[in-house]
Write a protein that holds these residues in place. Structure first.
Motif, PDB file in Angstrom:
ATOM      1  N   ILE A 197       8.981  22.026  -4.162  1.00 33.93           N
ATOM      2  CA  ILE A 197       8.813  20.578  -4.263  1.00 33.93           C
ATOM      3  C   ILE A 197       7.686  20.209  -3.310  1.00 33.93           C
ATOM      4  CG2 ILE A 197       9.853  18.315  -3.797  1.00 33.93           C
ATOM      5  CD1 ILE A 197      12.575  19.586  -4.472  1.00 33.93           C
ATOM      6  N   LEU A 198       6.816  19.341  -3.745  1.00 30.22           N
ATOM      7  CA  LEU A 198       5.696  18.871  -2.930  1.00 30.22           C
ATOM      8  C   LEU A 198       5.666  17.353  -2.977  1.00 30.22           C
ATOM      9  CD1 LEU A 198       2.972  19.156  -1.383  1.00 30.22           C
ATOM     10  CD2 LEU A 198       1.877  19.363  -3.628  1.00 30.22           C
ATOM     11  N   ARG A 199       5.638  16.743  -1.793  1.00 29.29           N
ATOM     12  CA  ARG A 199       5.508  15.283  -1.692  1.00 29.29           C
ATOM     13  C   ARG A 199       4.221  14.954  -0.953  1.00 29.29           C
ATOM     14  NH1 ARG A 199      10.920  16.340  -0.831  1.00 29.29           N
ATOM     15  NH2 ARG A 199      12.354  15.280  -2.261  1.00 29.29           N
ATOM     16  N   LEU A 200       3.517  13.962  -1.469  1.00 25.57           N
ATOM     17  CA  LEU A 200       2.306  13.435  -0.830  1.00 25.57           C
ATOM     18  C   LEU A 200       2.593  11.982  -0.475  1.00 25.57           C
ATOM     19  CD1 LEU A 200      -0.335  14.727  -3.430  1.00 25.57           C
ATOM     20  CD2 LEU A 200       0.484  15.903  -1.360  1.00 25.57           C
ATOM     21  N   TYR A 201       2.551  11.660   0.807  1.00 30.50           N
ATOM     22  CA  TYR A 201       2.825  10.301   1.285  1.00 30.50           C
ATOM     23  C   TYR A 201       1.503   9.658   1.676  1.00 30.50           C
ATOM     24  CZ  TYR A 201       7.584  12.113   1.921  1.00 30.50           C
ATOM     25  OH  TYR A 201       8.813  12.695   1.737  1.00 30.50           O
ATOM     26  N   GLY A 202       1.311   8.405   1.278  1.00 33.34           N
ATOM     27  CA  GLY A 202       0.059   7.786   1.645  1.00 33.34           C
ATOM     28  C   GLY A 202       0.020   6.285   1.470  1.00 33.34           C
ATOM     29  N   GLN A 203      -1.207   5.790   1.610  1.00 32.60           N
ATOM     30  CA  GLN A 203      -1.523   4.382   1.400  1.00 32.60           C
ATOM     31  C   GLN A 203      -2.475   4.320   0.213  1.00 32.60           C
ATOM     32  OE1 GLN A 203      -0.563   1.427   3.195  1.00 32.60           O
ATOM     33  NE2 GLN A 203       1.041   2.855   3.786  1.00 32.60           N
ATOM     34  N   GLY A 204      -2.138   3.483  -0.745  1.00 35.73           N
ATOM     35  CA  GLY A 204      -2.918   3.452  -1.965  1.00 35.73           C
ATOM     36  C   GLY A 204      -3.465   2.088  -2.304  1.00 35.73           C
ATOM     37  N   GLY A 250       0.763  -1.244   0.000  1.00 36.04           N
ATOM     38  CA  GLY A 250       0.000   0.000   0.000  1.00 36.04           C
ATOM     39  C   GLY A 250       0.792   1.290   0.000  1.00 36.04           C
ATOM     40  N   ARG A 251       2.102   1.247   0.205  1.00 39.36           N
ATOM     41  CA  ARG A 251       2.890   2.486   0.311  1.00 39.36           C
ATOM     42  C   ARG A 251       3.033   3.189  -1.034  1.00 39.36           C
ATOM     43  NH1 ARG A 251       8.415   0.730   2.613  1.00 39.36           N
ATOM     44  NH2 ARG A 251       8.093  -0.756   0.949  1.00 39.36           N
ATOM     45  N   ILE A 252       2.834   4.518  -1.024  1.00 36.67           N
ATOM     46  CA  ILE A 252       2.951   5.296  -2.258  1.00 36.67           C
ATOM     47  C   ILE A 252       3.358   6.723  -1.907  1.00 36.67           C
ATOM     48  CG2 ILE A 252       0.497   5.958  -2.313  1.00 36.67           C
ATOM     49  CD1 ILE A 252       0.663   5.546  -5.413  1.00 36.67           C
ATOM     50  N   THR A 253       4.153   7.317  -2.786  1.00 35.01           N
ATOM     51  CA  THR A 253       4.548   8.716  -2.653  1.00 35.01           C
ATOM     52  C   THR A 253       4.392   9.385  -4.012  1.00 35.01           C
ATOM     53  OG1 THR A 253       6.146   8.199  -0.918  1.00 35.01           O
ATOM     54  CG2 THR A 253       6.428  10.301  -2.057  1.00 35.01           C
ATOM     55  N   PHE A 254       3.838  10.589  -3.987  1.00 33.79           N
ATOM     56  CA  PHE A 254       3.740  11.420  -5.194  1.00 33.79           C
ATOM     57  C   PHE A 254       4.673  12.598  -5.021  1.00 33.79           C
ATOM     58  CE2 PHE A 254      -0.342   9.372  -4.638  1.00 33.79           C
ATOM     59  CZ  PHE A 254      -0.606   8.866  -5.900  1.00 33.79           C
TER      60      PHE A 254
END
Length: 186
Positions: free
Chosen positions: A88-95, A73-77
């Motif tokens: 710079i913008l990072r979005l960390y989440g579960q996908g 489930g780990r994902i980073t944009f």
């Protein structure tokens, strides 16, 4: 310097909406597995809420993100400004992956441009939003989107794309199954 947010603020939503390119990062649990980093474009990213995003995923040479999401489930944009001002913008989440036969498909798919060769929608619940300066990112001028992938999918046709997915998109490069491997073959 870095700032951390609980959600995607209106200002950050505006920043995202002006970007023509974003990157998706994912990785398997195995320490010997390959970390995946994929560039994406074609107006395929959507902010669904301040803590949920999604993108329309088109058929490609691999299906790493989907395999990794199914495993852990780990994902980073990542978004970065190639024009002023730097950011710079990072979005960390579960996908997770939404396939065309999923009940959620009919409510999500109309949010994206109708692009040939789409195979799935990637949805992520965002847990951490982080900005940083971007001072080291070079300046580039946007010239337009490439249409090669769209042209390829149009030329293959729907059945040809499905056959390609069956050949190339069922397992990751580390041998992890993708959600597509659970679909019956035609």
């Amino acid at each position: 310097m870095a700032k951390i947010f609980d959600c995607i603020t209106e200002e950050l939503q505006q920043f995202i909406s002006t970007q023509h390119l974003f990157f998706v990062g994912s990785a398997p649990l195995s320490p010997t597995g390959h970390v995946n980093l994929s560039p994406k474009g074609l107006d395929s990213f959507r902010i669904l809420s301040p803590n949920r995003v999604g993108y329309l995923d088109l058929t490609g040479s691999g299906n790493e993100t989907s395999a990794h999401l199914q495993e852990n489930g780990r994902i980073t944009f990542l978004f970065c400004a190639f024009q002023e001002p730097p950011r710079i913008l990072r979005l960390y989440g579960q996908g997770y992956t939404v396939l065309p036969d999923s009940p959620d498909w009919n409510s999500l798919y109309p949010l994206f441009p109708p692009l040939p060769g789409c195979r799935q929608i990637i949805i992520a619940d965002i847990e951490r939003v982080q900005t940083s300066c971007g001072f080291g990112v070079p300046l580039y001028e946007y010239q337009g989107q490439r249409h090669i992938l769209v042209d390829w999918a149009n030329k293959k046709g729907e059945q040809g794309v499905k056959e390609y997915q069956q050949q190339k998109n069922l397992v990751s490069i580390d041998g992890l199954p993708t959600p597509l491997s659970n679909l019956p073959g035609d």
